[in-house]
Design a protein around this motif. Structure first.
Motif, PDB file in Angstrom:
ATOM      1  N   ASP A 299      -9.787  20.875 -14.391  1.00 20.60           N
ATOM      2  CA  ASP A 299     -10.413  21.396 -13.174  1.00 20.60           C
ATOM      3  C   ASP A 299     -10.517  20.322 -12.096  1.00 20.60           C
ATOM      4  O   ASP A 299     -10.286  20.588 -10.905  1.00 20.60           O
ATOM      5  CB  ASP A 299     -11.797  21.960 -13.508  1.00 20.60           C
ATOM      6  CG  ASP A 299     -11.729  23.208 -14.372  1.00 20.60           C
ATOM      7  OD1 ASP A 299     -10.645  23.821 -14.436  1.00 20.60           O
ATOM      8  OD2 ASP A 299     -12.757  23.576 -14.983  1.00 20.60           O
ATOM      9  N   CYS A 302      -7.029  19.705 -10.592  1.00 20.57           N
ATOM     10  CA  CYS A 302      -6.637  20.813  -9.711  1.00 20.57           C
ATOM     11  C   CYS A 302      -7.376  20.736  -8.371  1.00 20.57           C
ATOM     12  O   CYS A 302      -6.782  20.963  -7.306  1.00 20.57           O
ATOM     13  CB  CYS A 302      -6.916  22.149 -10.390  1.00 20.57           C
ATOM     14  SG  CYS A 302      -5.811  22.534 -11.773  1.00 20.57           S
ATOM     15  N   ASP A 303      -8.674  20.396  -8.418  1.00 15.99           N
ATOM     16  CA  ASP A 303      -9.455  20.296  -7.181  1.00 15.99           C
ATOM     17  C   ASP A 303      -9.006  19.108  -6.332  1.00 15.99           C
ATOM     18  O   ASP A 303      -8.825  19.223  -5.115  1.00 15.99           O
ATOM     19  CB  ASP A 303     -10.940  20.163  -7.512  1.00 15.99           C
ATOM     20  CG  ASP A 303     -11.531  21.450  -8.085  1.00 15.99           C
ATOM     21  OD1 ASP A 303     -10.906  22.513  -7.893  1.00 15.99           O
ATOM     22  OD2 ASP A 303     -12.594  21.385  -8.725  1.00 15.99           O
ATOM     23  N   ASP A 304      -8.791  17.966  -6.975  1.00 19.63           N
ATOM     24  CA  ASP A 304      -8.454  16.748  -6.240  1.00 19.63           C
ATOM     25  C   ASP A 304      -7.083  16.840  -5.574  1.00 19.63           C
ATOM     26  O   ASP A 304      -6.895  16.365  -4.446  1.00 19.63           O
ATOM     27  CB  ASP A 304      -8.474  15.534  -7.175  1.00 19.63           C
ATOM     28  CG  ASP A 304      -9.879  15.167  -7.623  1.00 19.63           C
ATOM     29  OD1 ASP A 304     -10.843  15.691  -7.024  1.00 19.63           O
ATOM     30  OD2 ASP A 304     -10.009  14.378  -8.578  1.00 19.63           O
ATOM     31  N   ASP A 306      -5.258  19.779  -5.235  1.00 14.60           N
ATOM     32  CA  ASP A 306      -4.994  21.126  -4.738  1.00 14.60           C
ATOM     33  C   ASP A 306      -3.757  21.728  -5.403  1.00 14.60           C
ATOM     34  O   ASP A 306      -2.793  22.141  -4.749  1.00 14.60           O
ATOM     35  CB  ASP A 306      -4.808  21.105  -3.209  1.00 14.60           C
ATOM     36  CG  ASP A 306      -4.819  22.521  -2.619  1.00 14.60           C
ATOM     37  OD1 ASP A 306      -5.386  23.420  -3.260  1.00 14.60           O
ATOM     38  OD2 ASP A 306      -4.235  22.714  -1.521  1.00 14.60           O
ATOM     39  N   ASP A 308      -2.268  24.109  -9.054  1.00 10.88           N
ATOM     40  CA  ASP A 308      -2.626  25.119 -10.051  1.00 10.88           C
ATOM     41  C   ASP A 308      -1.921  24.770 -11.355  1.00 10.88           C
ATOM     42  O   ASP A 308      -0.692  24.588 -11.371  1.00 10.88           O
ATOM     43  CB  ASP A 308      -2.212  26.513  -9.578  1.00 10.88           C
ATOM     44  CG  ASP A 308      -2.527  27.578 -10.616  1.00 10.88           C
ATOM     45  OD1 ASP A 308      -3.648  27.580 -11.137  1.00 10.88           O
ATOM     46  OD2 ASP A 308      -1.630  28.395 -10.920  1.00 10.88           O
TER      47      ASP A 308
END
Length: 384
Positions: A299, A302-304, A306, A308
């Motif tokens: 997670d 994916c956030d850092d 951007d 999927d």
């Protein structure tokens, strides 16, 4: 031998055919999406109209085989065997061979987007990452895909289990390509894995013990984002050569795992679930604790960045129902997660351990085993 007529208007046929022919029929039928009974039915029809005599099939060592054939067709087939004085099991073997010859493995067109990339990862050791990487890769090769296994674990269990040595420490390696110290073309390091069932489609990029230095070298790199993208850059030259690239990840939550996760991400324009992460686990509490940490890492990445990363699913490995409530209740907990889902449960049997001991691919050592069939089922699901 024929049993009573089934409700579908078919008779159950029980005979003996060579194990290799039975295995080939099972794999080919699954690959092209045809029921075995329908494949045999088509083969018998082809046999009845084929010019005789047909080449003799070696039926030595034949083993029991059964399927269902339309009643009327079976009656005339048996009559033809008697009239032509061809043994029934020989005629059935010839029928199956006719069907196989008319239904070759599908021609696999390389994707414009390159290979589909599968990371097999969990930072908990001993959950069977290496066995699953090898088994699924072998099954994909059986299905006609060209597959490369990447031993990304510096311990090199995948390399050793397939009968090869680590790459020499002072020579070229995947890690050297990742950190800008390459000595040649990465393709030159890739080795073929022999086996008639693989048809020259299965390959291995061996490990090197310099992998233990990877995190430290990536930390000191001055390149932007190299800490997460180095594996993708190093393997870029292989993408166009293969249908699938499977990465056997190290038991780590460091930069090596970040690289494997980034490599297996869904790229722009790529269909969902084409690439992604398979998570081997065991039915016990420590695997659940380890997954919680891995989930946080996925997670955060994916956030850092951007991106999927598709969770292709859990594989509950080394399952032994004789251990009772601890295993059954833990399996229920894995299934209850829902997403990612449990895509397979692989029982703890001796065949994989024997294959490792003999340094032989599982699907060569025990091609008809329950574990081999489990690998084929996982491969079909991934390739769908």
């Amino acid at each position: 031998m024929v049993t009573a007529i089934t409700p579908e208007g078919r008779d159950k046929v029980v005979t003996k055919i060579p194990p290799q022919l039975r295995r080939e029929l099972k794999i080919r039928a699954a690959t092209v999406g045809v029921d075995i009974q329908d494949a045999v039915t088509e083969g018998i029809k082809a046999w009845k109209t084929a010019a005789k005599p047909l080449p003799t099939i070696d039926t030595s060592g034949a083993q029991s085989f059964s399927t269902y054939v339309p009643t009327d067709l079976l009656a005339t087939f048996r009559g033809d065997c008697s009239e032509l004085r061809v043994a029934y099991n020989q005629a059935l073997a010839q029928s199956i061979r006719l069907w196989l010859d008319s239904h070759p493995l599908p021609r696999r067109e390389r994707r414009a987007a390159g290979a589909r990339r599968i990371a097999v990862g969990n930072q908990k050791g001993g959950v069977g990452k290496t066995a699953l990487t090898a088994g699924v890769a072998q099954a994909l090769a059986e299905m006609g895909f060209k597959v490369c296994m990447v031993d990304f674990d510096p311990q090199g269990h995948l390399t050793k289990q397939l009968g090869h040595e680590h790459l020499p420490l002072k020579g070229d390696s995947l890690v050297k390509h990742m950190v800008g110290e390459r000595q040649g073309d990465l393709r030159d390091l890739v080795l073929p894995i022999e086996g008639e069932a693989f048809g020259g489609r299965l390959f291995l990029l061996p490990a090197c013990t310099d992998g233990f230095l990877l995190d430290a070298k990536l930390v000191t790199s001055r390149e932007v984002r190299v800490k997460e993208t180095a594996l993708e850059k190093a393997l870029a030259g292989l993408d166009a050569d293969y249908d699938f690239i499977l990465v056997d990840c190290p038991p780590s939550l460091g930069y090596a795992m970040d690289n494997a996760l980034y490599y297996a991400r869904t790229r722009e324009g790529e269909e969902s679930r084409s690439s992604g992460l398979i998570i081997p686990v065991q039915a016990e509490d420590s695997s659940a604790d380890a997954y919680a940490l891995l989930r946080e890492q996925i997670d955060a990445l994916c956030d850092d960045l951007d991106i999927d990363i598709c969770d292709l699913g859990f594989i509950v490995n080394l399952y032994d129902i004789r251990k009772g409530y601890v295993l059954t209740s833990s399996l229920d907990n894995w299934k209850a997660i829902g997403e990612p889902e449990v895509i397979a449960v692989v029982n703890d049997l001796k065949d994989q351990r024997e294959a490792v001991r003999t340094k032989t691919p599982l699907l060569i050592w025990a091609p008809d085993s329950e574990q081999a069939d489990a690998m084929r089922a996982i491969a079909r699901r991934i390739a769908a």
